[in-house]
Scaffold this active site. Structure first.
Site, PDB file in Angstrom:
ATOM      1  N   ASP A  48       0.881  -1.163   0.000  1.00 25.47           N
ATOM      2  CA  ASP A  48       0.000   0.000   0.000  1.00 25.47           C
ATOM      3  C   ASP A  48       0.923   1.218   0.000  1.00 25.47           C
ATOM      4  O   ASP A  48       2.103   1.125   0.353  1.00 25.47           O
ATOM      5  CB  ASP A  48      -0.952   0.001   1.206  1.00 25.47           C
TER       6      ASP A  48
HETATM    7  C1  BGC Z   1      -4.881   3.451   0.006  1.00 25.10           C
HETATM    8  C2  BGC Z   1      -4.981   2.481  -1.150  1.00 25.10           C
HETATM    9  C3  BGC Z   1      -4.768   3.223  -2.449  1.00 25.10           C
HETATM   10  C4  BGC Z   1      -3.428   3.915  -2.401  1.00 25.10           C
HETATM   11  C5  BGC Z   1      -3.117   4.695  -3.655  1.00 25.10           C
HETATM   12  C6  BGC Z   1      -3.624   4.278  -0.044  1.00 25.10           C
HETATM   13  O1  BGC Z   1      -3.680   5.310   0.891  1.00 25.10           O
HETATM   14  O2  BGC Z   1      -4.955   2.746   1.228  1.00 25.10           O
HETATM   15  O3  BGC Z   1      -6.220   1.846  -1.157  1.00 25.10           O
HETATM   16  O4  BGC Z   1      -4.870   2.335  -3.527  1.00 25.10           O
HETATM   17  O5  BGC Z   1      -3.426   4.824  -1.317  1.00 25.10           O
HETATM   18  O6  BGC Z   1      -3.885   5.832  -3.742  1.00 25.10           O
END
Ligand code: BGC
Length: 751
Positions: A229
């Site tokens: 993530d």
């Molecule tokens: C989120 C993800 C997301 C990623 C990219 C993170 O803060 O938890 O779900 O895909 O950011 O934006």
């Protein structure tokens, strides 16, 4: 391809390989020009494409895209075919936008309705979440665009999400929190899986070899790449060693030197680095080959799909006196009340926020469908800020009192529900509650239309005659709600999560949100309806609930066999008939109940479902299939899924509470029972006549026989491990005798 990848891995320098394991910027992988390794783009996800305007930074400003219903809504459709179609449509937008991987779907379990990100997740039930997630992945990937199954794993709250450690036993993890991921990985092979921010059992997920390498890659056979993530990595060499392949976003090129150094110093094996690089190359080549930048998207067609989909997601929670659908011919005036009717709330905040191509406004859509035949009146009802304004309440009550029917648009505003924080309570904002109360006092014929991404409490539930749960249903939500209100569409959504009466009734209440960096999943496997049914606490609306403008009758439940082994399939057929006078869709839900079990089991668990469309008077036989795993529990002792031989009930109905047909099947386990050892408790011997026979042979002529023949003494020693008899029998039983007894018992019980 595999041979080519091996050659490229060989040709890459250590520095190039290290660089490949992190992003080039916020959204792209690193390319290597000299070896024609493409850089690919990945963007959010999950219910529409969020491609940032500059394409490289973390900014929220994005290109327009279709905002389809969020997962809370899609989950309530229980419609795998529809979700697959939405996946295909989003993939089309990815192709047109030159995006190779969409960051979704999210299949985390809704452990508590307070989780601010529940709107991005499908369900409290792992089978439903897994089936719908697999459908979405199939849809997107059918067009060559990759997906990212997230957030793996046990990331069930936003509170302190980057540091919190989820503490849970392995059975709970396997049965509840990993099952949806497992189903999607095995059924739909997502190209990437996203490792979550949190820790599990004290270990950061991005460095959790047990989860990433052993369970995901080795046990489930996941062949894609594991991406972090965004910002979830603290130690890339340790993460790569644990099975993470790609760190996102780019931590800057210097960070790769840490990976190079770790390899040179022997802290990270080059084989692990090569494996990560191989996985990245495979996904990059595959998705790059599928690029179709000339793809065009018809925004109108996608909007129409979004509207059709949103209408499938609406759940009719109650409908006293058949108030709905509204019948324009019998109405002179309708009061439409609440700012959400004109300024819709249809998605949640955070990384999934789509810059919609257009937005349906419920008030306008109602006006269009009613075409001047009914007088529409409007009042704001509440201000846009979170406070009560008496003047607006009075105005709304006056407008409602003068109309034949009032339709109230209420729900959770932006500040209540978002990625990044959780809710603090289950209530609607005070101004929305006051509005419902004020209007219901003067207008009994009131419909409440809700916009929220997870369950809310309804202390006001008895006020309105009808309640429509509209969820956060995307850019066409307003049109879809108008379609349902006026009967253009017959509602067919079913709750993907239980609606509790009060926060205190919810399964995680005593353990959420955790303290000092740890959250204990003390409720274990009893999440959602598994909890309410076990503790016999009635929810406000049960899991699977949702009514229709027509009625359905269930009959003729039939099983393909009265008895199956855990290696065989069991076919279940049931007839569903539309007994009302309009066409409608029903979600047939199949639950399994273990009649008697040696471990604590839920009262019943959802194992299969199907959505069928029926004309008035039409009957259809619905077929569902069960297999061994559907009867199994995860044994922590044996570290395996176990089916216990015995009776299981097959329960079929229209919600977890409305079981309408029941049958019983005898399931025979083919798994060998664990061998008897010195640790085996005497009660297991007592239950097995052949084992008892061996013990009687050993002790029958000694004074100790009384411990096996006298019921009181037998009860006293039942929890004694047999091995303890060596020390306690004062020489009657030697270590050697014990081993002989155990092997004799194992011999005879095998026979
Ligand atoms: C989120 C993800 C997301 C990623 C990219 C993170 O803060 O938890 O779900 O895909 O950011 O934006």
């Amino acid at each position: 391809m595999e041979a080519a990848i091996r050659e490229i891995v060989k040709a890459l320098t250590l520095e190039e390989k290290a660089a490949l394991t992190a992003g080039a910027d916020a959204w792209h992988t690193v390319g290597v020009e000299r070896l024609a390794v493409p850089a690919v783009a990945m963007n959010d996800g999950p219910h529409g494409l969020r491609k940032t305007l500059d394409g490289v930074s973390l900014s929220l400003a994005a290109h327009p895209a279709t905002c389809f219903p969020t997962s809370s809504a899609m989950g309530s459709s229980w419609d795998t075919g529809l979700i697959e179609q939405i996946g295909q449509a989003i993939a089309g937008e990815c192709l047109a936008g030159d995006v190779q991987i969409l960051l979704g779907p999210g299949v985390n379990i809704k452990r508590t309705p307070l989780c601010g990100r529940n709107f991005e997740y499908y369900s409290e039930d792992p089978v439903l979440a897994g089936e719908l997630g697999a459908a979405f992945v199939r849809g997107v990937q059918s067009r060559g665009v990759g997906t990212s199954l997230k957030h793996f794993a046990c990331n069930n709250q936003e509170f302190e999400r980057m540091t919190m450690s989820s503490e849970l036993d392995e059975r709970t993890m396997r049965e509840i929190y990993l099952t949806a991921f497992e189903r999607v990985v095995k059924k739909a092979a997502p190209m990437t899986v996203m490792a979550s921010y949190n820790k599990v059992g004290g270990t950061t997920v991005t460095e959790h070899a047990g989860l990433l390498r052993h369970i995901l890659k080795e046990e489930w056979g996941f062949e894609g790449l594991v991406v972090s993530d965004w910002g979830a990595v603290t130690d890339r060499p340790a993460a790569i060693a644990a099975g993470l392949d790609l760190e996102m976003p780019s931590p800057g090129p210097e960070a790769s030197s840490l990976v190079v150094r770790a390899v040179k110093e022997g802290r990270l094996s080059e084989a692990d680095l090569d494996e990560a690089v191989g996985r990245i190359l495979r996904v990059a080549f595959n998705t790059y080959a599928a690029r179709r930048p000339a793809t065009t998207v018809d925004p109108d067609a996608h909007h129409a799909l979004a509207r059709r989909a949103a209408a499938e997601c609406v759940v009719l929670l109650k409908n006293e006196g058949a108030l709905l659908p509204l019948r324009p011919e019998a109405l002179r005036s309708v009061a439409v009340i609440g700012q959400f009717a004109k300024n819709p709330k249809y998605q949640g905040g955070g990384s999934s926020l789509v810059n919609s191509t257009r937005v349906d406004v419920a008030y306008d859509e109602l006006a269009r469908l009613l075409d001047g035949k009914v007088d529409l009146r409007y009042a704001d009802g509440y201000p846009s800020e979170d406070r009560v304004e008496e003047a607006l309440l009075q105005e709304a009550a006056a407008v409602a009192a003068q109309a034949d029917v009032a339709v109230l648009f209420v729900g959770l505003p932006e500040s209540y529900e978002s990625e990044g924080w959780d809710r603090h309570h289950l209530n609607l904002p005070p101004a929305h509650i006051r509005l419902i109360e004020a209007v219901c006092r003067v207008q009994p014929r009131t419909v409440v239309v809700l916009a929220n991404g997870s369950a809310v409490a309804m202390p006001w539930v008895d006020g309105p005659e009808a309640i429509l749960e509209g969820w956060l249903s995307g850019q066409a939500a307003g049109g879809a709600v108008a379609d349902v209100l006026l009967g253009v569409v017959n509602p067919s959504g079913k709750l993907q999560e239980s609606f509790p009466m009060r926060l205190e009734d919810t399964p995680a209440f005593l353990n959420y949100p955790g303290e000092e960096g740890r959250v204990r999943y003390g409720e274990g496997i009893f999440v959602g309806y598994r909890h309410y049914e076990k503790v016999k606490v009635k929810p406000l609306f049960p899991f699977g609930h949702g009514i229709s403008y027509t009625d359905f009758a269930y009959s003729d439940l039939r099983l393909s066999k009265p008895e199956v082994t855990d290696q065989e399939k069991l076919e279940v057929a049931v007839t569903v008939k539309n007994t009302g006078d309009c066409a409608g869709k029903e979600v047939v839900q199949l639950y399994v109940r273990d009649v008697e079990a040696r471990v604590a089991r839920p009262v019943k668990e959802l194992k299969a479902f199907a959505k069928v469309s029926l004309e008035p008077g039409e009957a259809r036989e619905v077929h569902l299939t069960l297999e061994g795993r559907d009867f199994a529990y995860y044994s922590t002792e044996r570290q395996a899924w176990c089916v216990e031989s015995g009776e299981f009930e097959i329960l079929v109905g229209s919600s977890s509470e409305a079981i309408l047909q029941t049958a019983t099947v005898m399931v025979r386990s083919t798994q060998p029972e664990p061998a008897f050892t010195a640790q085996t408790l005497l009660k297991r011997f007592q239950k097995s006549p052949v084992a008892m026979q061996v013990l009687m042979q050993a002790f029958g002529s000694t004074p100790a026989v009384i411990f096996f023949t006298d019921p009181v003494l037998a009860g006293l020693v039942q929890d004694l491990p047999v091995g303890r008899l060596v020390n306690m029998s004062r020489g009657l039983l030697t270590e050697e005798n014990l081993q002989q007894i155990i092997s004799a018992v194992n011999q005879s019980t095998k026979a």
